[in-house]
Design a protein around this motif. Structure first.
Motif, PDB file in Angstrom:
ATOM      1  N   PRO A 135     -23.880 -40.324   9.817  1.00 16.38           N
ATOM      2  CA  PRO A 135     -24.029 -41.089  11.066  1.00 16.38           C
ATOM      3  C   PRO A 135     -23.349 -40.379  12.238  1.00 16.38           C
ATOM      4  CG  PRO A 135     -22.343 -42.075   9.700  1.00 16.38           C
ATOM      5  CD  PRO A 135     -22.918 -40.945   8.894  1.00 16.38           C
ATOM      6  N   ASP A 136     -23.944 -39.287  12.731  1.00 17.72           N
ATOM      7  CA  ASP A 136     -23.352 -38.589  13.860  1.00 17.72           C
ATOM      8  C   ASP A 136     -23.670 -39.331  15.158  1.00 17.72           C
ATOM      9  OD1 ASP A 136     -26.006 -38.089  14.216  1.00 17.72           O
ATOM     10  OD2 ASP A 136     -25.908 -35.949  13.829  1.00 17.72           O
ATOM     11  N   ARG A 137     -23.148 -38.815  16.269  1.00 15.64           N
ATOM     12  CA  ARG A 137     -23.291 -39.518  17.543  1.00 15.64           C
ATOM     13  C   ARG A 137     -24.747 -39.595  17.989  1.00 15.64           C
ATOM     14  NH1 ARG A 137     -19.072 -36.437  21.299  1.00 15.64           N
ATOM     15  NH2 ARG A 137     -20.021 -34.699  20.162  1.00 15.64           N
ATOM     16  N   LEU A 143     -30.128 -45.138  17.299  1.00 18.06           N
ATOM     17  CA  LEU A 143     -30.203 -46.481  16.728  1.00 18.06           C
ATOM     18  C   LEU A 143     -29.883 -47.541  17.781  1.00 18.06           C
ATOM     19  CD1 LEU A 143     -28.520 -45.914  13.245  1.00 18.06           C
ATOM     20  CD2 LEU A 143     -30.951 -46.094  13.766  1.00 18.06           C
ATOM     21  N   ALA A 144     -28.876 -47.271  18.621  1.00 20.16           N
ATOM     22  CA  ALA A 144     -28.538 -48.221  19.678  1.00 20.16           C
ATOM     23  C   ALA A 144     -29.682 -48.345  20.683  1.00 20.16           C
ATOM     24  CB  ALA A 144     -27.254 -47.780  20.381  1.00 20.16           C
ATOM     25  N   VAL A 298     -35.466 -38.812  20.129  1.00 26.07           N
ATOM     26  CA  VAL A 298     -34.086 -38.345  19.956  1.00 26.07           C
ATOM     27  C   VAL A 298     -33.815 -38.006  18.492  1.00 26.07           C
ATOM     28  CG1 VAL A 298     -31.668 -39.070  20.051  1.00 26.07           C
ATOM     29  CG2 VAL A 298     -33.168 -39.513  21.980  1.00 26.07           C
ATOM     30  N   LEU A 299     -34.249 -38.863  17.593  1.00 21.16           N
ATOM     31  CA  LEU A 299     -34.042 -38.601  16.162  1.00 21.16           C
ATOM     32  C   LEU A 299     -34.744 -37.332  15.714  1.00 21.16           C
ATOM     33  CD1 LEU A 299     -34.424 -42.207  14.709  1.00 21.16           C
ATOM     34  CD2 LEU A 299     -32.335 -40.838  14.728  1.00 21.16           C
TER      35      LEU A 299
END
Length: 380
Positions: A135-137, A143-144, A298-299
Motif C-alpha cells: 500500500p504505497d502512497r 483508492l481515495a 493513476v493505478l
C-alpha cells in the motif's frame, strides 16, 4: 531537382505500426463493450428479460469462440486450469453479467458503467489484502480518489427510490464480482490461449445462466422475434470482437496502456445512451465519474512506470566490469614517474587491465536483448 524526405520512414517503424494497431484495437474493444448497454436496453424493449438475454448472448458467443479456437488450433486448458476456467464462467462471469445487466434494467446506463469502474480499486484492495502489492502512497491516493468519486456519484441525487437503490447495489455488486473474477483469473498459467479460455468461460456462463433460468422458470421467448438481432449484436459486437481486439491490443501496447485506453468504455456508454435515450449525468455525477476514471489511470501508470526497471549491475560478474578510471596507457606513464614500489604495484594490477579489455564490449548487450526479445513487438 530531387527532394529526399526521411521523416516518414522514421515514423513507420515496426514498433510504431504495432503500437498504432494495438491502440486502435483496444479502442475498438472498449467501444464494443461500451455499446452493450444500448443493445441490452433494446433487447429489454423487445421482450427479453435478463436471464434469457444473457443465456442467449453467452451461448452464441461460445459458438463463435469455439469456431475461432478450432480455426487457430489453440490448445485447451487442462486439469486445474480447466476447472478454474469453468468456475470463472459458471460463477464469476455469470454473476458479474447478471448484476450489471440487472442494474441496466433499473438505473441509467451511464451511472451503471461508471459504478462498474470501481473494480480496479477493488482489485488493488484485494491485492493488498493478499499481500501481492504494497500500500504505497500512489495506490492509497488512487483508492481515495476512487472512493471520493463514488461518493460524488451516489450523493448527487437522482438515485433515490427502492428501484434505483437496487440498481446501484447491483452495479456495485457487478464491480465486486468482476474484481474477484480478475483476482482469481490472475492465478491462471500465463501460457494459456486467451480464446480457448474465453470459450470455456462463455460456455460455462451460458450453461449456468440457462440452468438457473430453467430452475426459476424465468426463461421465455421474447415478444418480438427481432429481439434476437440485439442478442446477436451483444454476442458479436460486445463479446467476441472486443475479446479478440483486447487480446491483440494488449500484446501490442502492453497491459497497463490497454487498461488506461479501456477507460473509453464508460465514455462510449455515456455518449451512446445520451444520444439514443437522452440520459444525462448531473455535473456532480460527471465529476465523480471522472475521479473514478482518474484513479484507474493513476493505478495503471504506477505499474507502467515500475515495470521497465533496468537489471542491477550487481548481477554481472565483478571481474568482467571495465575500469573506466584507468588511463589508456597506465604502465608507461607510471614508469616515468619512477619508484620501484610503484612499478611493482602496477605490475601486479597490470594483468587485470588486459583481461578486462580483452572481453568484447558488446557481450552483455545480446544477453539483455535475449531476455527482452519475447516482449518486443518487432521481434515476436
Amino acid at each position: 531537382m530531387t527532394t529526399t524526405v526521411s521523416a516518414p520512414a522514421a515514423v513507420s517503424t515496426p514498433q510504431a505500426r504495432s503500437a498504432r494497431r494495438g491502440t486502435v484495437l483496444v479502442l475498438v474493444s472498449a467501444t464494443g463493450f461500451g455499446m452493450s448497454a444500448v443493445f441490452a436496453k433494446q433487447a429489454y424493449a423487445a421482450g427479453f428479460n435478463v436471464p434469457t438475454m444473457l443465456a442467449g448472448r453467452f451461448a452464441l458467443a461460445a459458438v463463435l469462440l469455439w469456431a475461432v479456437v478450432a480455426w487457430r488450433r489453440a490448445p485447451l486448458p487442462r486439469g486445474r486450469a480447466l476447472a478454474v476456467s469453468v468456475g470463472l464462467g459458471a460463477v464469476g462471469y455469470a454473476l458479474q453479467a447478471g448484476f450489471y445487466f440487472g442494474a441496466l434494467a433499473r438505473i441509467d446506463a451511464s451511472l451503471t458503467a461508471l459504478l462498474l469502474y470501481a473494480y480496479p480499486a477493488l482489485v488493488t484492495v484485494l491485492a493488498i489484502a493478499l499481500r501481492r502489492e504494497r500500500p504505497d502512497r500512489r495506490r492509497l491516493a488512487a483508492l481515495a480518489c476512487s472512493a471520493a468519486g463514488m461518493l460524488l456519484m451516489l450523493g448527487a441525487g437522482g438515485v433515490g427510490g427502492s428501484v434505483a437503490t437496487g440498481g446501484v447495489l447491483l452495479a456495485l455488486g457487478a464491480a465486486v464480482a468482476y474484481a474477484l473474477y480478475l483476482t482469481v483469473s490472475a492465478g491462471l498459467p500465463a501460457g494459456l490461449d486467451i480464446f480457448a479460455v474465453t470459450a470455456v468461460v462463455c460456455t460455462s456462463a451460458a450453461v449456468s445462466l440457462a440452468a438457473t433460468g430453467l430452475a426459476t422458470g424465468s426463461l421465455h421467448a421474447p415478444h418480438q422475434a427481432a429481439g434476437w438481432v440485439w442478442i446477436a449484436l451483444l454476442a458479436v459486437v460486445s463479446t467476441v470482437i472486443p475479446v479478440a481486439g483486447m487480446f491483440v491490443g494488449v500484446r501490442d501496447v502492453g497491459a497497463s496502456a490497454a487498461a488506461i485506453l479501456s477507460c473509453a468504455e464508460p465514455a462510449v456508454t455515456v455518449a451512446t445512451t445520451a444520444l439514443v435515450y437522452g440520459e444525462r449525468l448531473s455535473p456532480v455525477q460527471a465529476a465523480g465519474g471522472l475521479a473514478v476514471l482518474a484513479s484507474v489511470a493513476v493505478l495503471q501508470l504506477r505499474r507502467r512506470a515500475a515495470r521497465p526497471q533496468p537489471a542491477p549491475r550487481s548481477q554481472e560478474p565483478p571481474a568482467a566490469d571495465p575500469a573506466p578510471d584507468v588511463p589508456a596507457e597506465p604502465v608507461p606513464a607510471a614508469v616515468r614517474v619512477g619508484g620501484r614500489a610503484l612499478r611493482r604495484r602496477l605490475a601486479r594490477r597490470a594483468p587485470a587491465t588486459p583481461a578486462a579489455s580483452t572481453r568484447p564490449a558488446a557481450d552483455p548487450v545480446p544477453n539483455r536483448r535475449d531476455q527482452r526479445a519475447p516482449h518486443h513487438p518487432a521481434q515476436r
